[in-house]
Design a protein around this motif. Structure first.
Motif, PDB file in Angstrom:
ATOM      1  N   GLU A   3       0.831  -1.198   0.000  1.00  0.00           N
ATOM      2  CA  GLU A   3       0.000   0.000   0.000  1.00  0.00           C
ATOM      3  C   GLU A   3       0.873   1.259   0.000  1.00  0.00           C
ATOM      4  O   GLU A   3       1.956   1.261   0.565  1.00  0.00           O
ATOM      5  N   ALA A   8      -6.567   9.120   4.191  1.00  0.00           N
ATOM      6  CA  ALA A   8      -8.035   9.210   4.064  1.00  0.00           C
ATOM      7  C   ALA A   8      -8.636   9.854   5.304  1.00  0.00           C
ATOM      8  O   ALA A   8      -8.119   9.682   6.411  1.00  0.00           O
ATOM      9  N   SER A  10     -10.947  10.436   8.571  1.00  0.00           N
ATOM     10  CA  SER A  10     -11.230   9.422   9.590  1.00  0.00           C
ATOM     11  C   SER A  10     -12.342   9.832  10.556  1.00  0.00           C
ATOM     12  O   SER A  10     -12.740   9.070  11.419  1.00  0.00           O
ATOM     13  N   HIS A  95     -13.955   2.283  -1.418  1.00  0.00           N
ATOM     14  CA  HIS A  95     -14.495   3.292  -0.489  1.00  0.00           C
ATOM     15  C   HIS A  95     -13.404   3.857   0.424  1.00  0.00           C
ATOM     16  O   HIS A  95     -13.584   4.914   1.019  1.00  0.00           O
ATOM     17  N   GLY A  96     -12.301   3.142   0.513  1.00  0.00           N
ATOM     18  CA  GLY A  96     -11.187   3.614   1.346  1.00  0.00           C
ATOM     19  C   GLY A  96     -10.593   4.914   0.844  1.00  0.00           C
ATOM     20  O   GLY A  96      -9.862   5.585   1.570  1.00  0.00           O
ATOM     21  N   HIS A  99     -12.758   7.260   3.090  1.00  0.00           N
ATOM     22  CA  HIS A  99     -12.687   7.203   4.561  1.00  0.00           C
ATOM     23  C   HIS A  99     -11.863   5.992   4.973  1.00  0.00           C
ATOM     24  O   HIS A  99     -11.921   4.947   4.316  1.00  0.00           O
ATOM     25  N   GLU A 100     -11.157   6.150   6.067  1.00  0.00           N
ATOM     26  CA  GLU A 100     -10.267   5.051   6.490  1.00  0.00           C
ATOM     27  C   GLU A 100     -11.029   3.778   6.847  1.00  0.00           C
ATOM     28  O   GLU A 100     -10.475   2.693   6.827  1.00  0.00           O
ATOM     29  N   SER A 101     -12.320   3.896   7.169  1.00  0.00           N
ATOM     30  CA  SER A 101     -13.089   2.700   7.523  1.00  0.00           C
ATOM     31  C   SER A 101     -13.454   1.866   6.288  1.00  0.00           C
ATOM     32  O   SER A 101     -13.998   0.763   6.428  1.00  0.00           O
ATOM     33  N   LYS A 102     -13.157   2.380   5.101  1.00  0.00           N
ATOM     34  CA  LYS A 102     -13.426   1.674   3.837  1.00  0.00           C
ATOM     35  C   LYS A 102     -14.905   1.214   3.766  1.00  0.00           C
ATOM     36  O   LYS A 102     -15.786   1.840   4.338  1.00  0.00           O
ATOM     37  N   GLY A 125     -12.094  -2.288  -1.456  1.00  0.00           N
ATOM     38  CA  GLY A 125     -10.790  -2.263  -0.795  1.00  0.00           C
ATOM     39  C   GLY A 125     -10.799  -3.052   0.508  1.00  0.00           C
ATOM     40  O   GLY A 125      -9.766  -3.192   1.166  1.00  0.00           O
ATOM     41  N   ALA A 126     -11.953  -3.535   0.899  1.00  0.00           N
ATOM     42  CA  ALA A 126     -12.076  -4.344   2.120  1.00  0.00           C
ATOM     43  C   ALA A 126     -12.491  -5.764   1.732  1.00  0.00           C
ATOM     44  O   ALA A 126     -13.099  -5.985   0.680  1.00  0.00           O
TER      45      ALA A 126
END
Ligand code: PYR
Length: 368
Positions: A3, A8, A10, A95-96, A99-102, A125-126
């Protein structure tokens, strides 16, 4: 390739949404430049991107008075799912970037709202497990980007089914990327991998461009792929990206259980009409044989109303959800779903429609 550094947003907070159009600029202030332009951008001149929203203005909703309506009921149904609202999350990659939560953040927002459904992109991405942590028992459909290798496609379908997908969305309009000028200028590459499709990529997806990834996915998609997916998975299959009655008819003749009217949010063929402009003629050709999901350009309750009145059964919402994820994490996603629910109820009330069935029967007026 591992990565790369990507900062992103948060923050997790509720949003006070006045309208979803302005969410884009607000997200643009906090999302890294490349990621924001990838999400917000379209192809070429972005004619189709703009047209998707503008074209709703060429149909008018007729105000109805003394219609004996109070507390309009937005419940509806598709396949085995009873939904509280006629709108769901559209399939969107990565979606990451927002936002970091993807995707887990989006999933939790939808789950906390309750009564809707999430489309999970193969280019998520998750992983399925990470998304499940947010989604709980909320229903989900899986959007496949096929591998060139059918054994790997079977493998992906097995995993999606095990994860609880109740339908498969075959995205057929994205066999190469549209000319995304913004991404080319920014030399945009995904900063993180895509666990679901990494099994067929040369890398994980991290540090790869969209065209590289599309090039490694199946490009020669044909109508037999509908049958392949349907027979192997035993699940209903949507043909997504339909913009003509001809393709809708061919899709149904080849086993499609649903038609997904979309021009990929104006990200693929620029110069195409707005997606809403082609909906009515497609709905006439489909003639109620299978459900229609509609996306591309939906920003207001009026847009949801007009699409339902023009033959759609379910509306899928993309960018407004992603921008809300950027601005408020899962709480932002819940806020935008609540916004659309309230906004649709307001429009239904003013248009004298008590139920979604009434909306579907409402007459729209052509405007110049
Ligand atoms: C897009 O960028 O439009 C994808 O669907 C991946």
């Amino acid at each position: 390739m591992s990565e790369i550094n990507y900062n992103a947003p948060s923050e997790v907070k509720e949003l006070n949404i006045i309208n979803t159009i302005e969410l884009e600029d607000m997200a643009g202030e906090i999302v890294p430049h490349g990621g924001f332009n990838y999400m917000a951008g379209g192809s070429g001149d972005e004619f189709t991107l703009r047209r998707n929203v503008e074209c709703f203005n060429y149909k008018g909703i007729l105000p109805r008075v003394a219609a004996n309506v109070e507390f309009p009921d937005t419940h509806t149904r598709i396949f085995e799912h009873e939904l509280k609202v006629p709108f769901i999350m559209a399939p969107i990659a990565a979606h990451g970037l927002a936002h970091e939560s993807k995707e887990a953040g989006t999933a939790k927002g939808i789950a906390e709202f309750g009564g809707s459904l999430m489309s999970i992109s193969a280019y998520s991405g998750a992983s399925f497990e990470e998304i499940d942590a947010g989604l709980g028992d909320t229903p989900r459909w899986f959007q496949i980007y096929m591998s060139k290798d059918d054994e790997l496609n079977k493998n992906i379908l097995d995993e999606a089914k095990k994860d609880g997908a109740s339908a498969i969305i075959l995205t057929a309009d994205a066999t190469v990327s549209g000319n995304r000028d913004r991404d080319d200028k920014n030399q945009f590459v995904y900063p993180f991998g895509m666990p679901i499709v990494s099994r067929y990529l040369t890398g994980t997806g991290a540090n790869m461009s969209l065209n590289n990834i599309y090039g490694q996915s199946k490009q020669k998609i044909d109508l037999d792929d509908i049958r392949f997916i349907k027979e192997y998975s035993g699940l209903p299959v949507f043909l997504k990206g339909v913009q003509t009655p001809e393709d809708a008819i061919a899709g149904i003749a080849n086993g499609a259980d649903g038609i997904w009217v979309s021009n990929h949010g104006g990200r693929q063929l620029d110069g195409a009409p707005g997606s809403f402009e082609v909906l009515e003629e497609i709905a006439e050709a489909v003639a109620g044989r299978v459900p229609i999901v509609f996306d591309s350009g939906v920003r207001r309750g009026e847009h949801i109303f007009k699409a339902l009145a023009s033959g759609a059964d379910i509306i899928a919402i993309g960018r407004p959800v992603l921008f809300s994820l950027a601005l408020g994490g899962w709480k932002g996603v819940k806020s935008v779903f609540e916004y659309f629910e309230k906004d649709l109820q307001r429009v239904m009330q003013l248009a004298g429609t008590q139920t979604i069935a009434d909306v579907k029967n409402a007459r729209l007026k052509d405007l110049k």
